[in-house]
Structure formats: C-alpha cells, structure tokens
Design a protein around this motif. Structure first.
Motif, PDB file in Angstrom:
ATOM      1  N   GLN A 100      43.193  55.887  41.493  1.00  0.00           N
ATOM      2  CA  GLN A 100      44.605  55.907  41.867  1.00  0.00           C
ATOM      3  C   GLN A 100      44.998  57.260  42.448  1.00  0.00           C
ATOM      4  OE1 GLN A 100      47.500  55.962  38.646  1.00  0.00           O
ATOM      5  NE2 GLN A 100      48.862  54.591  39.801  1.00  0.00           N
ATOM      6  N   ARG A 171      46.324  46.941  40.910  1.00  0.00           N
ATOM      7  CA  ARG A 171      45.742  48.274  41.105  1.00  0.00           C
ATOM      8  C   ARG A 171      44.389  48.373  40.411  1.00  0.00           C
ATOM      9  NH1 ARG A 171      45.186  52.794  38.250  1.00  0.00           N
ATOM     10  NH2 ARG A 171      46.614  52.288  36.558  1.00  0.00           N
ATOM     11  N   TYR A 175      40.677  49.066  42.051  1.00  0.00           N
ATOM     12  CA  TYR A 175      39.763  50.080  41.514  1.00  0.00           C
ATOM     13  C   TYR A 175      38.381  49.491  41.255  1.00  0.00           C
ATOM     14  CZ  TYR A 175      37.564  52.437  37.453  1.00  0.00           C
ATOM     15  OH  TYR A 175      36.676  53.005  36.563  1.00  0.00           O
TER      16      TYR A 175
END
Length: 376
Positions: A100, A171, A175
């Motif tokens: 992130q 998210r 990843y």
C-alpha cells in the motif's frame, strides 16, 4: 510464533463441522495440486533446510522492508552465514502495508533481496499474511524493542482494523495477486505461505486489544486469499500451516484447519515439541500423501533442538524451517514468557536463534551438527 499460552477458540464452534464453502474457496479448490503433482514437485527440490529469517537490524516486517531501513549489507552477511552451515532456504515475512505504501519500491526491494539470496544459493518461502503479535501495525518508523521481551515489535498483517473492514479487502486482493504474479515464475521463490497461524488468539501478549472473534473474520478471508494467490498462476505451491490442535483425523480438525489443509498444495505445520510429539505429528499428516514442510520448530527449553528434531525430519523427508536465525531487534533468543515474566538479562539457554549479533555461533557444536546433517 506458536505460543505457550494457547486458549480454545470458542468462535470456531460457530462454524459447521464441514469445510466452509464460499465462491472463493470453491474456485480455489479447482486448482489445488493433487498428491501426484505435489510429490513430483517436491522430488526436484532436494532436502529444504533453513530458518525463519528477519535481519538482525529490524524489529519487524515493516522495518526489514521499508526503504529507509532496508539493510542489504545485513542480508548479504547473514544469508552468507546461513549458506555456510548448509541452509538452502529461508522463510521470510512480507506485509500488506508495504504494498500500500510503495508498491514499486516494495517490488524493487524484493528483487534485490532475491538477488542476494540467489548469490548464496538460498531460495525463499514468502509469507503474505500473519495473525501473530501486535494487531495494530503502522507504516513508517517503527518503535524500539522493549528490553528483554521476545518479539516485542512484530506486527500482524492485516491489522485488526483492516481485518474487520471488508471495504479494504480489494486492496488486500491487489496486494496478494500483484505480489504473487510478480514472482509467479521465479525459481528463486520456492513456495508461498499465504497466512501464518491465521487463527492464533494471541491473548498472552495482546489480550486486551486482540480481536476476540478473530476466526469469524479470518476463516472466510483465508479462503479468498488462497483464491487470490492461485489466480496469479504461480508455478510454486501454496500453503498455510496448521499449528495447534488435534490432527489425528479429519473429524478432529477445526474448520479453519480443514480449509488450510484442503487448499494447501503442500502440507505445512508448526511444532515446538520434543521428538516423540514430532514423530506423532508427522504420522498424523502423512495421511494426506503430500509433501510435508515444517515451517516453525526449535525452542531449546522445550526439548525442540536441532540435534533432536532435524534427524527426524531428514528420515521422513520433511522440509525444515526453524524459528529464529540471528540475535537482533526481534529478541527471539528470549522465551515467550517474557511477556508475563520479568527478565533483566539474556537467558543462559537461548530460546531461538543460531548466531550472535557479531556472527559467532551461539553454540559451535550446534552449527557443526547443522552443517553435517545438511550435506546433500
């Protein structure tokens, strides 16, 4: 990271005895390696022997990998020590916040790390998520270690807030898929461990702030993580290691253990017990007829030592990753009970770790033994 102070997870009772079925787990299952494929892969690896590795200069995964504290000199020096005693692999933890924070830099540093490891003929098992120790990770400068306390700064991934917030799952998916895809065909990566001890209650160290019903969130998310990783089409196997409980039969497994075993291409497990218990654990897991990888073992005061356990692993062709490598900011030469008992100096008998900060062995006879038994 298996703790001495285990508690029963009553939340597991909320789930049916059968494996939880979701769209994600059904999708993932279609790509799980069968025993024949898994054993064919394993036969080409040689005996994998290594450690769970973090640089001595880092307190946790974030400090190890972030640009300001990424220590290539330490990696080169320490992996050289590992190669010198016959180790050919390391298990290394990543963190979702690294992706992130700076995905391009994160991948660049992973590539640098793999180049150094390859120079020392060491292949890497990367760990994507981890449910142990501090549930409130924060990117950026990390705190200093608490004196004389085992793993006082290690952080969970994902953290407690993210785990409870499904709006952040896209998210996490990014990843996982981008990380695995980046190295999906890389021979320097030996395996992907998708989640370390996912249902660990973690109460001995972080009881007041730990999520009491963690398994309610982790169980469905773990199925998704396997599916996300598998969607990246890695040539390496996926796994998540069972670490506590009764593995005698499928009927004695917790729902999350059923999921972990069903979705793992190769079977991994943790044991910090003596030789008798290790033999028993191996016998229990052999029924799956897949390669066995012990991703955590070795706690000297618990009679889990290199001399007592490695010969068993070699006899049964079990890959072996002990916990701890070099004395450093993780302070895992101190025992688990430093969270509940006051220590003022290092223990005479180290709990984990093989080398002192200066690179000297904690026990010369021990490294001599490892060097001898790892001769291929």
């Amino acid at each position: 990271m298996y703790k001495q102070f285990l508690v029963a997870l009553s939340a597991a009772a909320l789930f049916s005895c059968g494996q939880p079925q979701t769209k994600e787990t059904e999708t993932a299952q279609t790509g799980v390696w069968d025993a024949a494929k898994a054993n064919e892969w394993y036969a080409k690896q040689g005996w994998l022997v290594g450690a769970n590795y973090i640089t001595g200069s880092a307190i946790n995964q974030l400090e190890m990998w972030q640009a300001e504290t990424f220590d290539t000199a330490a990696v080169d020096r320490e992996l050289g020590l590992a190669a010198g005693i016959g180790m050919n692999t390391m298990r290394v933890f990543l963190h979702d916040l690294l992706h992130q924070q700076d995905p391009e830099g994160y991948f660049k540093r992973m590539e640098q790390f793999l180049q150094i490891a390859d120079k020392h003929k060491i292949r890497i098992m990367f760990v994507l998520f981890d449910s142990v120790w501090d549930p409130n990770p924060v990117a950026g400068k990390q705190r200093d270690p608490r004196p004389h306390v085992h793993n006082s700064g290690w952080v969970q991934s994902p953290g407690i807030k993210v785990l409870q917030d499904s709006t952040q799952y896209p998210r996490l998916e990014k990843y996982v898929t981008e990380t695995v895809k980046k190295f999906a065909n890389d021979p320097r990566v030996v395996c992907w461990d998708v989640w370390n001890e996912p249902d660990n209650p973690n109460v001995s160290a972080y009881g007041p702030v730990e999520l009491k019903n963690k398994v309610d969130y982790v169980l469905p998310l773990l199925g998704k993580v396997f599916a996300w990783a598998r969607a990246a089409a890695p040539v390496q196997p996926l796994t998540s290691g069972v670490w506590a409980g009764n593995w005698e039969a499928d009927s004695t497994l917790k729902p999350i253990e059923r999921l972990m075993i069903a979705e793992s291409d190769v079977i991994s497990f943790h044991t910090y017990d003596d030789s008798t218990e290790v033999e028993k654990r191996i016998a229990q897991l052999k029924r799956y007829q897949k390669p066995l990888i012990c991703t955590e073992y070795m706690a000297r005061p618990r009679n889990s030592t290199f001399e007592s356990i490695l010969p068993i692993f070699k006899k049964h062709k079990v890959a072996a990753y002990n916990w701890g490598f070099i004395e450093g900011k993780s302070q895992t030469n101190y025992p688990w009970d430093t969270w509940t008992k006051q220590y003022t100096a290092e223990p005479e008998l180290w709990f984990h770790d093989i080398f002192r900060k200066n690179g000297e062995p904690y026990r010369q006879t021990e490294v001599d033994f490892i060097r001898q038994i790892t001769k291929q």
